[in-house]
Write a protein that holds these residues in place. Structure first.
Motif, mmCIF file in Angstrom:
data_model
loop_
_atom_site.group_PDB
_atom_site.id
_atom_site.type_symbol
_atom_site.label_atom_id
_atom_site.label_comp_id
_atom_site.label_asym_id
_atom_site.label_seq_id
_atom_site.Cartn_x
_atom_site.Cartn_y
_atom_site.Cartn_z
ATOM 1 N N GLU A 528 37.591 -33.318 1.350
ATOM 2 C CA GLU A 528 38.537 -33.203 0.227
ATOM 3 C C GLU A 528 39.041 -31.770 0.083
ATOM 4 O O GLU A 528 40.226 -31.542 -0.150
ATOM 5 N N GLU A 529 38.123 -30.796 0.251
ATOM 6 C CA GLU A 529 38.547 -29.399 0.139
ATOM 7 C C GLU A 529 39.466 -29.012 1.285
ATOM 8 O O GLU A 529 40.407 -28.240 1.122
ATOM 9 N N SER A 530 39.215 -29.575 2.472
ATOM 10 C CA SER A 530 40.074 -29.309 3.621
ATOM 11 C C SER A 530 41.487 -29.857 3.370
ATOM 12 O O SER A 530 42.493 -29.204 3.655
ATOM 13 N N LEU A 531 41.544 -31.086 2.817
ATOM 14 C CA LEU A 531 42.842 -31.678 2.493
ATOM 15 C C LEU A 531 43.534 -30.863 1.396
ATOM 16 O O LEU A 531 44.746 -30.644 1.454
ATOM 17 N N LEU A 532 42.757 -30.400 0.412
ATOM 18 C CA LEU A 532 43.314 -29.567 -0.651
ATOM 19 C C LEU A 532 43.891 -28.274 -0.076
ATOM 20 O O LEU A 532 45.006 -27.873 -0.403
ATOM 21 N N LYS A 533 43.136 -27.621 0.805
ATOM 22 C CA LYS A 533 43.565 -26.354 1.406
ATOM 23 C C LYS A 533 44.855 -26.535 2.193
ATOM 24 O O LYS A 533 45.792 -25.735 2.076
ATOM 25 N N ASN A 534 44.939 -27.595 2.983
ATOM 26 C CA ASN A 534 46.129 -27.813 3.806
ATOM 27 C C ASN A 534 47.335 -28.230 2.969
ATOM 28 O O ASN A 534 48.479 -27.947 3.326
ATOM 29 N N SER A 535 47.092 -28.907 1.843
ATOM 30 C CA SER A 535 48.202 -29.251 0.948
ATOM 31 C C SER A 535 48.732 -28.003 0.260
ATOM 32 O O SER A 535 49.944 -27.795 0.144
ATOM 33 N N LEU A 536 47.806 -27.138 -0.191
ATOM 34 C CA LEU A 536 48.209 -25.888 -0.842
ATOM 35 C C LEU A 536 48.915 -24.962 0.142
ATOM 36 O O LEU A 536 49.797 -24.196 -0.229
ATOM 37 N N ARG A 537 48.534 -25.039 1.399
ATOM 38 C CA ARG A 537 49.121 -24.180 2.436
ATOM 39 C C ARG A 537 50.622 -24.388 2.543
ATOM 40 O O ARG A 537 51.369 -23.473 2.897
ATOM 41 N N ALA A 538 51.064 -25.592 2.220
ATOM 42 C CA ALA A 538 52.489 -25.914 2.374
ATOM 43 C C ALA A 538 53.315 -25.541 1.153
ATOM 44 O O ALA A 538 54.544 -25.615 1.189
ATOM 45 N N SER A 539 52.662 -25.137 0.053
ATOM 46 C CA SER A 539 53.379 -24.902 -1.200
ATOM 47 C C SER A 539 53.626 -23.419 -1.431
ATOM 48 O O SER A 539 52.838 -22.567 -1.018
ATOM 49 N N ASN A 540 54.730 -23.145 -2.163
ATOM 50 C CA ASN A 540 55.080 -21.765 -2.476
ATOM 51 C C ASN A 540 54.891 -21.415 -3.934
ATOM 52 O O ASN A 540 55.205 -20.305 -4.346
ATOM 53 N N HIS A 541 54.408 -22.339 -4.748
ATOM 54 C CA HIS A 541 54.224 -22.036 -6.167
ATOM 55 C C HIS A 541 53.172 -20.926 -6.316
ATOM 56 O O HIS A 541 52.177 -20.899 -5.577
ATOM 57 N N PRO A 542 53.379 -19.984 -7.242
ATOM 58 C CA PRO A 542 52.419 -18.875 -7.400
ATOM 59 C C PRO A 542 50.976 -19.343 -7.592
ATOM 60 O O PRO A 542 50.052 -18.739 -7.042
ATOM 61 N N LEU A 543 50.756 -20.419 -8.361
ATOM 62 C CA LEU A 543 49.399 -20.907 -8.569
ATOM 63 C C LEU A 543 48.826 -21.487 -7.274
ATOM 64 O O LEU A 543 47.638 -21.327 -6.977
ATOM 65 N N SER A 544 49.673 -22.163 -6.507
ATOM 66 C CA SER A 544 49.225 -22.709 -5.216
ATOM 67 C C SER A 544 48.807 -21.583 -4.279
ATOM 68 O O SER A 544 47.785 -21.670 -3.600
ATOM 69 N N ARG A 545 49.606 -20.511 -4.231
ATOM 70 C CA ARG A 545 49.290 -19.402 -3.340
ATOM 71 C C ARG A 545 47.984 -18.724 -3.746
ATOM 72 O O ARG A 545 47.173 -18.336 -2.915
ATOM 73 N N ALA A 546 47.796 -18.562 -5.067
ATOM 74 C CA ALA A 546 46.566 -17.912 -5.547
ATOM 75 C C ALA A 546 45.341 -18.765 -5.230
ATOM 76 O O ALA A 546 44.302 -18.253 -4.784
ATOM 77 N N LEU A 547 45.438 -20.075 -5.465
ATOM 78 C CA LEU A 547 44.317 -20.974 -5.209
ATOM 79 C C LEU A 547 44.015 -21.074 -3.718
ATOM 80 O O LEU A 547 42.857 -21.125 -3.294
ATOM 81 N N TYR A 548 45.051 -21.076 -2.903
ATOM 82 C CA TYR A 548 44.892 -21.155 -1.449
ATOM 83 C C TYR A 548 44.049 -19.984 -0.923
ATOM 84 O O TYR A 548 43.215 -20.146 -0.028
ATOM 85 N N LYS A 549 44.248 -18.813 -1.525
ATOM 86 C CA LYS A 549 43.555 -17.615 -1.044
ATOM 87 C C LYS A 549 42.047 -17.665 -1.290
ATOM 88 O O LYS A 549 41.275 -17.102 -0.520
ATOM 89 N N ILE A 550 41.600 -18.333 -2.369
ATOM 90 C CA ILE A 550 40.167 -18.284 -2.714
ATOM 91 C C ILE A 550 39.356 -19.386 -2.042
ATOM 92 O O ILE A 550 38.139 -19.326 -2.016
ATOM 93 N N LEU A 551 40.026 -20.416 -1.512
ATOM 94 C CA LEU A 551 39.297 -21.511 -0.875
ATOM 95 C C LEU A 551 38.780 -21.088 0.493
ATOM 96 O O LEU A 551 39.393 -20.260 1.178
ATOM 97 N N GLU A 552 37.657 -21.656 0.899
ATOM 98 C CA GLU A 552 37.093 -21.321 2.193
ATOM 99 C C GLU A 552 38.015 -21.784 3.318
ATOM 100 O O GLU A 552 38.821 -22.702 3.162
ATOM 101 N N ASP A 553 37.886 -21.138 4.468
ATOM 102 C CA ASP A 553 38.707 -21.505 5.620
ATOM 103 C C ASP A 553 38.336 -22.902 6.119
ATOM 104 O O ASP A 553 37.161 -23.288 6.144
ATOM 105 N N HIS A 554 39.346 -23.652 6.483
ATOM 106 C CA HIS A 554 39.156 -24.983 7.073
ATOM 107 C C HIS A 554 40.111 -25.118 8.248
ATOM 108 O O HIS A 554 41.074 -24.364 8.383
ATOM 109 N N ASP A 555 39.831 -26.088 9.110
ATOM 110 C CA ASP A 555 40.745 -26.346 10.224
ATOM 111 C C ASP A 555 42.126 -26.677 9.685
ATOM 112 O O ASP A 555 42.276 -27.404 8.693
#
Length: 799
Positions: A528-555
């Motif tokens: 679920e976190e991997s799917l969350l990370k990859n979904s956030l990766r595609a977004s440009n919203h400021p909150l998405s970018r901030a959240l993307y940075k704190i999540l652990e690395d995933h494939d």
């Protein structure tokens, strides 16, 4: 129009005219063009302007070189399977009829989709169907109707070099003639009366006449053309008094030598034109140095994420770079809603490209791995990875910013200061010239002509016309160096007139680079976190970018489905797993109570998981920024978030700041519209994401950039987020710059008043007036340049 005059181009038919459709034409070319227009219901071309056309030239095989794709591609700025766009320089554009017919080319050739004229640059941007036409056919069509493009693969761009060379040629001819006429005038200057002068004075006088001909009919022709076009359009432009002065000097001097009344004023005439052109050349060079030391558009702060191999060469790391640092072969990450900054090849991901920024057509185009992508396309479906095949052409990317297809005309109702003042100036000067000439006519007829000419020359409003573009051009340069990027010079003048400022909250007065994020809820599984990370990766919203940075690395992998709902949230899907990130209502939890901080909620496979709480970090000196602005502006905050931050903002911001929460994008737009209906002039400052409508509706829209490749043609300016605390300084500088321009107008008027005194009293010769006129213009240029630089230094901006 008499029968011996061509109905299409206005040339004299010399009694050999061709009669067709009860109209006379000078040649078959003009007759053919008329026939083309009339058969395609474009007859009103001739209603807009009398005899507006140009004679088409013989073009047999002239453009065969455009059949070579390697050559044609250098003239094409965009091309896909069906659409081609090219901008061509048309030197013969000169009137409203030209604009009208060139913007109606689709009626002459159905394969042409759209054509836009830039009258000042004399260019036409043509979009045509690649399957039904070619660049060569378009060029031949333009030639056939009398609008031959100027094409040089080295320097065709807008004909700038050609225009510079033309000015140099005219200046050289005027200078050569001026020197020779002065030399031939020496005997009469010193009143030599020996035998040789009596024998040869007529030869000298006619030689001076001969030297004056290329000066009047070539070097000075632009002044006559400009004055004629102005009068024909019922406008008294600044070239009317100049052209009138040159004509009076030439006619008076010619009549004197014909009737042996004297040597005339050929020295003053050639000197006048020489110094006018010298002043124009100096002004052109100076303006080029000041405003385009580095073109302010090249500072355009669009950035992109570059993917760089790690040491083990198995994974990529992401880094943000400016677009003009992109090199051929770089691998780039393009998120949902981002523009593709360079021509590239699609490497990974599912691409749906919206080329409406380029073509005006909103239909998206699906692309697969290996397909070519063009700069200016906007990715609409998740994140993709591309490989750059070209470096950035910054001027092309910034041309999208000012594309007329997407530009809401904010100039309606806005008249710049120069236009307001100058429309009265020429009328006053012509009135003074006529009155003083009539007065001197009854006292000293010889002096009357000198007075008339001197008045027209010394009162030339060149300094008046140059003050504003030089001041604003220099300030554009200073703003650009300080990371405040304006679309054009008019924005500075508009900023100086504003009385209300509206701020977005998230991503505007808050920063996503320093957010403290806390998670509350059911722990997400690794999938679920991997799917969350990859979904956030595609977004440009400021909150998405901030959240993307704190999540652990995933494939990193490509989503099967991705969708972003403006103002609500995003959702992604891989195989049978789905995830939603956004507001509590969007993810399906309607029971959640508000908190003081911003929340992003998460659900996986329609099961609510929890929320990420953002402890907002406001930008530095925000209290000081609002306190300064509060003294001169009505301030508002429009936020799409809940009211959890109200109490904090009420304590931080000035007491009378309006705070509105839960504002959807349409609500922001409607609020600005309601303020404008009350007579307020509004600046909207937002992050350029959910605020596009509000930015477009405002009088001046400023987008805050956090170094992401989000492009908004709705904005008038882009401010680097690191310069947020300088907003009051930029607004203050805009007002001070307008004061400098007004003071330069006063200086220009003082020059004119002093010069007019000596001119109307007959104490100023035309040649002295011709020398003083460019000097006054140059002094005004230096004045506004020094003062605008001083203002920038005083308010601690870099020059």
């Amino acid at each position: 129009m008499i029968e011996s005059t061509c109905y299409h181009c206005g040339n004299d038919c010399d009694g050999l005219g061709i009669t067709y459709d009860q109209k006379t034409f000078c040649c078959n070319g003009c007759k053919t063009v008329y026939d083309i227009f009339s058969s395609n219901n474009l007859d009103c071309y001739y209603d807009l302007q009398s005899a507006p056309g140009n004679i088409p030239k013989e073009i047999e095989k002239k453009y065969d070189y455009l059949d070579a794709s390697s050559i044609a591609e250098r003239l094409i700025e965009f091309s896909d399977d069906t659409t081609v766009i090219s901008t061509l320089y048309i030197p013969d554009i000169h009137c409203s009829s030209c604009i009208w017919v060139l913007e109606n080319l689709h009626k002459l050739e159905p394969s042409i989709i759209n054509s836009q004229v830039n009258f000042l640059k004399k260019t036409v941007r043509i979009t045509f169907n690649k399957e039904k036409s070619s660049l060569k056919k378009v060029v031949i069509l333009l030639n056939s109707i009398g609008y031959e493009p100027y094409i040089s693969l080295d320097d065709y761009s807008e004909g700038k070099k050609k225009n510079v060379r033309s000015l140099i040629y005219k200046l050289g001819i005027a200078g050569f003639a001026f020197g020779n006429v002065m030399f031939l005038s020496f005997p009469e200057y010193f009143e030599v009366s020996e035998y040789w002068l009596e024998q040869y004075k007529q030869v000298f006088r006619w030689l001076m006449f001969a030297f004056s001909l290329p000066v009047v009919f070539y070097a000075a022709k632009d002044y006559f053309i400009s004055a004629y076009k102005g009068l024909k359009s019922k406008i008294l432009n600044i070239d009317v008094p100049i052209a009138l002065g040159i004509a009076v000097l030439f006619l008076r001097s010619t009549s004197e030598i014909i009737f042996d009344l004297g040597t005339g004023f050929f020295d003053s005439l050639t000197g006048l034109v020489f110094f006018l052109l010298l002043g124009k050349f100096f002004q052109q060079k100076t303006y080029s140095f000041l405003s385009f030391e580095r073109d302010y558009k090249s500072y355009f702060p669009i950035a992109v994420t570059r993917l760089v191999h790690t040491k083990n060469n198995k994974k990529y790391t992401e880094e943000g770079i400016q677009v003009y640092d992109i090199k051929e072969g770089d691998r780039l990450l393009i998120r949902n809603g981002e523009l593709i900054p360079v021509d590239a090849i699609l490497i990974k991901g599912e691409a749906r490209i919206d080329y409406s920024f380029v073509t005006g057509e909103s239909e998206s185009v699906p692309k697969r791995s290996g397909d070519k992508l063009f700069a200016g396309g906007k990715q609409l479906y998740g994140a993709i990875e591309i490989e750059a095949t070209k470096t950035i052409e910054q001027s092309y990317l910034t041309s999208l910013w000012s594309n007329d297809v997407f530009k809401k005309d904010k100039s309606i109702g806005f008249t710049n200061l120069t236009d307001t003042v100058s429309k009265y100036f020429t009328v006053i000067i012509l009135s003074i010239a006529i009155i003083t000439t009539v007065f001197w006519f009854f006292i000293d007829i010889n002096k009357a002509i000198n007075v008339f000419t001197a008045v027209l020359i010394i009162a030339c409003p060149c300094a008046l016309a140059l003050a504003r573009p030089f001041a604003l051009g220099n300030m554009l340069r200073i703003f650009g160096k300080n990371k405040f990027y304006l679309k054009n010079a008019d924005v500075i003048e508009q900023l100086a007139q504003m009385d209300s400022i509206i701020f977005d909250k998230t991503g505007t007065i808050t920063t996503n680079t320093e957010s403290n994020i806390e998670y509350q809820g059911i722990e997400l599984t690794s999938e679920e976190e991997s799917l969350l990370k990859n979904s956030l990766r595609a977004s440009n919203h400021p909150l998405s970018r901030a959240l993307y940075k704190i999540l652990e690395d995933h494939d990193i992998y490509t989503l099967d489905e991705y969708q972003e709902h403006i103002g609500k949230g995003i959702e992604g899907k891989i195989d049978e797993s789905t995830i939603k990130i956004g507001s509590s209502n969007f993810v399906g939890n309607n029971q959640f109570s508000e908190t003081q901080n911003t929340n992003v909620h998460v659900s996986a496979n329609d099961e609510y998981k929890g929320r990420y709480i953002f402890h907002n970090q406001y930008r530095k000196n925000i209290r000081n920024v609002f306190d300064i602005l509060n003294s001169g502006y009505k301030l508002s905050i429009l936020s799409g978030d809940n009211e959890g931050e109200r109490e904090h903002l009420e304590q931080t911001l000035p007491e009378n700041t309006v705070l509105l929460f839960n504002q959807k994008p349409d609500d922001k737009l409607d609020h600005i519209k309601s303020l404008q209906e009350l007579g307020q002039k509004v600046i909207m400052i937002g992050d350029g994401l959910n605020d596009a409508g509000a930015l477009a509706q405002s009088n001046v829209g400023i987008a805050i950039s956090e170094n992401v490749n989000v492009f908004s043609p709705a904005c008038d300016a882009i401010l680097d987020a690191s310069q947020f605390d300088k907003i009051p300084q930029y607004l203050m500088i805009s007002k001070k710059t307008m004061r400098v321009i007004k003071s330069s107008f006063i200086l220009s008027f003082l020059y004119n008043i002093i010069g007019l005194y000596f001119a109307v009293t007959g104490q100023l010769s035309p040649i002295v007036a011709a020398i003083l006129m460019p000097l006054s213009s140059i002094s005004v240029i230096i004045y506004v340049t020094i003062l605008t630089n001083y203002i920038g230094r005083k308010i601690k901006l870099k020059e």
